[in-house]
Write a protein that holds these residues in place. Structure first.
Motif, PDB file in Angstrom:
ATOM      1  N   TYR A   3       0.844  -1.188   0.000  1.00 52.28           N
ATOM      2  CA  TYR A   3       0.000   0.000   0.000  1.00 52.28           C
ATOM      3  C   TYR A   3       0.879   1.237   0.000  1.00 52.28           C
ATOM      4  N   LYS A   4       0.307   2.329  -0.485  1.00 48.66           N
ATOM      5  CA  LYS A   4       1.012   3.610  -0.500  1.00 48.66           C
ATOM      6  C   LYS A   4       0.081   4.659   0.080  1.00 48.66           C
ATOM      7  N   SER A   6      -1.668   8.187   0.642  1.00 47.34           N
ATOM      8  CA  SER A   6      -2.174   9.159  -0.328  1.00 47.34           C
ATOM      9  C   SER A   6      -1.927  10.566   0.188  1.00 47.34           C
ATOM     10  N   TYR A  11      -7.209   8.340   2.936  1.00 44.63           N
ATOM     11  CA  TYR A  11      -7.143   7.391   1.821  1.00 44.63           C
ATOM     12  C   TYR A  11      -5.777   6.720   1.781  1.00 44.63           C
ATOM     13  N   THR A  13      -3.609   3.903  -1.135  1.00 42.97           N
ATOM     14  CA  THR A  13      -3.679   3.282  -2.455  1.00 42.97           C
ATOM     15  C   THR A  13      -3.084   1.886  -2.403  1.00 42.97           C
ATOM     16  N   LYS A  14      -3.799   0.927  -2.960  1.00 38.64           N
ATOM     17  CA  LYS A  14      -3.293  -0.435  -3.103  1.00 38.64           C
ATOM     18  C   LYS A  14      -2.406  -0.411  -4.348  1.00 38.64           C
ATOM     19  N   ASN A  18      -3.611  -0.133  -8.069  1.00 35.55           N
ATOM     20  CA  ASN A  18      -3.757   1.321  -8.113  1.00 35.55           C
ATOM     21  C   ASN A  18      -5.143   1.758  -7.628  1.00 35.55           C
ATOM     22  N   GLN A  19      -5.721   0.969  -6.740  1.00 34.96           N
ATOM     23  CA  GLN A  19      -7.051   1.242  -6.198  1.00 34.96           C
ATOM     24  C   GLN A  19      -6.937   2.157  -4.984  1.00 34.96           C
ATOM     25  N   THR A  20      -7.704   3.247  -4.974  1.00 36.81           N
ATOM     26  CA  THR A  20      -7.740   4.149  -3.837  1.00 36.81           C
ATOM     27  C   THR A  20      -8.774   3.643  -2.849  1.00 36.81           C
TER      28      THR A  20
END
Length: 100
Positions: A3-4, A6, A11, A13-14, A18-20
Motif C-alpha cells: 500500500y502507498k 495518499s 485514503y 492506495t493499493k 492502483n485502487q484508492t
C-alpha cells in the motif's frame, strides 16, 4: 500486496491495482489494509508532487540569493576573499541541479 499513503487525508492506495481505498468502517478493502498493518507492514510514503518539490528548492535558492549572497559579495569587496561567495554559488548550483 503493498500500500502507498495518499496525499489526500483518509485514503490509501493499493499499489498492485492502483485502487484508492477510503478509510471507512465497513469497507472490506479498508479492513484488509488494517489487517496488513497489524501484521507489522508499513505503507510506502505518498509521492511528493513535483511542483511542491520544485517550489521548496526555488524558495531555498531565493533565500540564499537574498540573504547570504549579498553579505558574501560585500565581504569579497571589503577583504578580497572570494571563498564564501564561491561556496554560495556552489550551493545554488547544487540546488538548481535538483530541479525537476
Amino acid at each position: 500486496m503493498t500500500y502507498k499513503l495518499s496525499l489526500l487525508d483518509g485514503y490509501v492506495t493499493k499499489v498492485d491495482s492502483n485502487q484508492t481505498i477510503p478509510f471507512a468502517d465497513g469497507n472490506a478493502e479498508y479492513a484488509q489494509y488494517l489487517e496488513w498493518l497489524s501484521e507489522g507492514n508499513t505503507p510506502e510514503p505518498a509521492d511528493v508532487p513535483i511542483v511542491a518539490s520544485n517550489t521548496i528548492i526555488l524558495a531555498k535558492i531565493s533565500e540564499i540569493e537574498q540573504t547570504l549572497q549579498p553579505r558574501a559579495t560585500r565581504e569579497y569587496f571589503l577583504n578580497g576573499d572570494k571563498t564564501r561567495l564561491q561556496e554560495i554559488e556552489n550551493q545554488i548550483t547544487a540546488l538548481r541541479a535538483q530541479l525537476i
